[in-house]
Design a protein around this motif. Structure first.
Motif: not given
Length: 414
Positions: A249, A254-255, A381
């Motif tokens: 991530r 990556y989602s 994030t």
């Protein structure tokens, strides 16, 4: 219950699979599902409970701590009472922990519940290995161990993509209760369906069991092997069951769906490694050859892959991670190797003694990565990408150092 008939090889194999192999392996499937589920649930748990990276690492790794602390007592119980009764009883404890985790309303409650789960599944794999030693021919033990490990990996796969898809329609607590239900089913099968067998010498006292365990823990060859296993698991399992997901991530971008697919790919690679190294270990044992080069060679390949990832080789990183996980499974071949080295009556103590070091490595690795990552301020994030270089370097140093120390003492096995 009587042992399987010996007149028909195929009938005997089927009897063993249905009455011994499948029920014990199902217990390990449950154990591994509990172990790996936090890799997918991590973002949800962190948000719901307000967890820092260090606290998330503790929440996940406390499973390994309680698991580790019960290994030596569990080994004594296995050699004293046999694998069926001990495993079936402790799985009820795991179910209680699973239910508590599913309804936990605080971080402390979730951590305590996770610890209770680890305690309850502490002998799932070791009871399986002991049952294989008691029931199967010696030339099939490594392969059977590999099958058990592989089914455990299927448990991990079940809590990757399928769980991620399920979480789109139900809450994580409801999904977790499905594992609890399977847990209770397996415990009932062990109680009601699986036959009993023990290798305990008649009249052996509990004091004699303790003295045998003490002698084992002083043996130099055992200690070098166990420390190498622990150092390997310090890196391999702590990454695979939690931190590789956040690495994808935060570093690879990556989602959530891509992370789940990546974890599924890792678990497929793990199955390939378990079966491949298990079959190779059995063939080596049948030829009378040493399995130690297999054990050390796999860990060396894993260390090389991790080193390349640390060095910044991110193109094709999924392949490197898959090779890392696949090669790391070579460490598990040592269970069958040491099972052949000691009497059957000591199997429980030998394999749980190994597990003390293995799970100490898993606990310390998973928690310490969280502590290192937490030294950097988080990004928008997730966690700071640069923190992973330091955390993974720490894991590599421990893994490679354990391998080097083991290999320097390989003559102890001759």
């Amino acid at each position: 219950m009587n042992p399987p008939p010996q007149s028909s090889g195929s009938e005997s194999a089927g009897w063993l699979a249905a009455r011994v192999g499948a029920p014990y392996i199902a217990g390990y499937f449950v154990s591994y599902s509990y172990r790996a589920v936090n890799a997918v649930l991590a973002p949800t748990l962190a948000e719901e409970f307000g967890l820092t990276a260090g606290t998330l690492g503790l929440l996940s790794s406390v499973y390994f701590l309680s698991f580790m602390l019960f290994q030596l007592p569990g080994g004594l119980l296995l050699d004293r009472f046999g694998p069926r009764r001990v495993n079936a009883t402790l799985l009820l404890v795991a179910a209680a922990g699973g239910l508590w985790f599913a309804i936990a309303g605080s971080t402390l409650g979730a951590i305590a519940a996770r610890a209770l789960i680890g305690f309850g599944v502490a002998v799932c794999l070791m009871s399986t290995f002991q049952a294989f030693v008691l029931w199967y021919p010696i030339g099939r033990i490594a392969t059977m161990n590999a099958i058990a490990f592989s089914v455990g990996a299927l448990g991990a796969i079940t809590v990757t993509v399928p769980l991620e898809m399920l979480l789109r329609v139900v809450e994580w607590r409801q999904a977790f209760l499905l594992i609890v239900g399977l847990n209770l089913t397996v415990s009932a099968i062990l109680w009601l369906w699986v036959p009993e067998r023990s290798a305990r010498p008649r009249g052996e006292s509990f004091g004699a069991l303790l003295r045998g365990l003490a002698d084992l823990m002083r043996e130099a060859a055992f200690l070098r092997t166990a420390l190498c296993l622990g150092a390997s698991q310090f890196a391999a399992t702590s990454l695979q069951t939690l931190w590789v997901a956040t690495w994808w991530r935060d570093v690879a971008g990556y989602s959530p769906a891509e992370v789940a697919r990546g974890l599924a790919a890792l678990n497929v690679a793990m199955i390939v490694g378990y079966i491949g190294f298990g079959r190779a270990a059995d063939r080596a044992a049948q030829r009378g050859a040493s399995t130690l080069p297999l054990f050390a060679g796999g860990i060396a390949i894993a260390s090389l892959c991790l080193g390349l990832i640390i060095a910044g080789v991110h193109t094709g990183s999924l392949i490197l991670w898959c090779i890392f996980v696949c090669a790391s499974t070579a460490a598990t071949s040592i269970y069958s190797t040491l099972s052949r080295r000691y009497p059957k009556s000591m199997t429980g103590r030998v394999i749980t003694g190994l597990n003390v070091f293995g799970f100490a490595g898993m606990f310390l690795g998973q928690w310490s990565v969280g502590l290192v990552i937490g030294l950097w301020p988080p990004s928008a994030t997730g966690y700071a990408p640069e923190a992973y270089t330091w955390a993974l370097s720490m894991l590599w140093l421990v893994q490679f150092g354990g391998l080097a120390w083991f290999w320097s003492g390989r003559r102890l096995f001759t």
